[in-house]
Design an enzyme around this catalytic site. Structure first.
Site, PDB file in Angstrom:
ATOM      1  NE  ARG A 168       4.504   4.018  -0.090  1.00 16.87           N
ATOM      2  CZ  ARG A 168       4.813   3.271   0.969  1.00 16.87           C
ATOM      3  NH1 ARG A 168       6.031   2.808   1.138  1.00 16.87           N
ATOM      4  NH2 ARG A 168       3.884   2.965   1.853  1.00 16.87           N
ATOM      5  CB  ILE A 206      -0.791  -3.389  -0.677  1.00 15.54           C
ATOM      6  CG1 ILE A 206      -0.452  -2.835   0.702  1.00 15.54           C
ATOM      7  CG2 ILE A 206      -1.918  -4.398  -0.561  1.00 15.54           C
ATOM      8  CD1 ILE A 206      -1.592  -2.071   1.349  1.00 15.54           C
ATOM      9  N   PRO A 207       2.406  -3.349  -2.680  1.00 14.17           N
ATOM     10  CG  PRO A 207       3.649  -4.483  -4.296  1.00 14.17           C
ATOM     11  CD  PRO A 207       2.675  -4.692  -3.177  1.00 14.17           C
ATOM     12  CG  HIS A 208       1.167   1.774  -2.831  1.00 18.59           C
ATOM     13  ND1 HIS A 208       1.307   0.875  -1.796  1.00 18.59           N
ATOM     14  CD2 HIS A 208       1.212   2.997  -2.275  1.00 18.59           C
ATOM     15  CE1 HIS A 208       1.423   1.540  -0.656  1.00 18.59           C
ATOM     16  NE2 HIS A 208       1.374   2.829  -0.916  1.00 18.59           N
ATOM     17  N   GLY A 209       3.033   2.970  -5.835  1.00 23.37           N
ATOM     18  CA  GLY A 209       3.811   4.188  -5.993  1.00 23.37           C
ATOM     19  C   GLY A 209       3.328   4.898  -7.234  1.00 23.37           C
TER      20      GLY A 209
END
Length: 148
Positions: free
Chosen positions: A51, A65-68
């Site tokens: 991501r 706000i890292p996400h995946g």
């Protein structure tokens, strides 16, 4: 489900130490694993970086706000790490990051809907300068929860 309901002391470190982005993400992923939110740290981190390759997750004001989505996720959650010193991160304002909200989201549709609701709620709060200042100054989990 709202952010206050998801915040879990076991996956929050307000005195986190990390020298770089990978170290920070891996550390928070380890906290998620230890608390039962994910099954495999390496798989999860790989999915987060997939991501990350699509666009920066550093939103400015020292926040990322890292996400995946990951098959490794067993329960939706948000790990939070706050550091005294900023670390290098690709951000909208060119500054580094001191506060990380690492989202744990599975690949199924229900998790995706929950993730979008939580992400929107976090983003809404992060659009408020007073909330950002309060988050960066938070010393306890209760201080952090009070912002939400």
């Amino acid at each position: 489900m709202n952010v206050r309901e998801v915040l879990d002391e076991r996956v929050i470190d307000l005195q986190m130490k990390a020298n770089n982005k990978r170290e920070a993400i891996t550390y928070l992923a380890g906290k998620l694993k230890d608390a039962g939110y994910i099954a495999d740290v390496d798989e999860y981190v790989e999915d987060i970086y997939l991501r990350e390759s699509m666009g920066q997750t550093g939103i400015g004001n020292y926040i990322a706000i890292p996400h995946g989505k990951s098959d490794s996720v067993t329960q939706v959650g948000i790990a939070i790490g706050k550091m005294e010193e900023e670390i290098e991160w690709e951000t909208l304002d060119g500054n580094g990051v001191k506060l990380i909200f690492l989202f744990a989201v599975g690949n199924d549709n229900e998790n995706a809907k929950t993730h979008l609701r939580l992400l929107a709620e976090v983003a809404r709060n992060l659009g408020n300068d007073d909330a950002v200042r309060a988050l960066l100054a938070a010393e306890t989990v209760e201080d952090l929860k009070a912002v939400f």
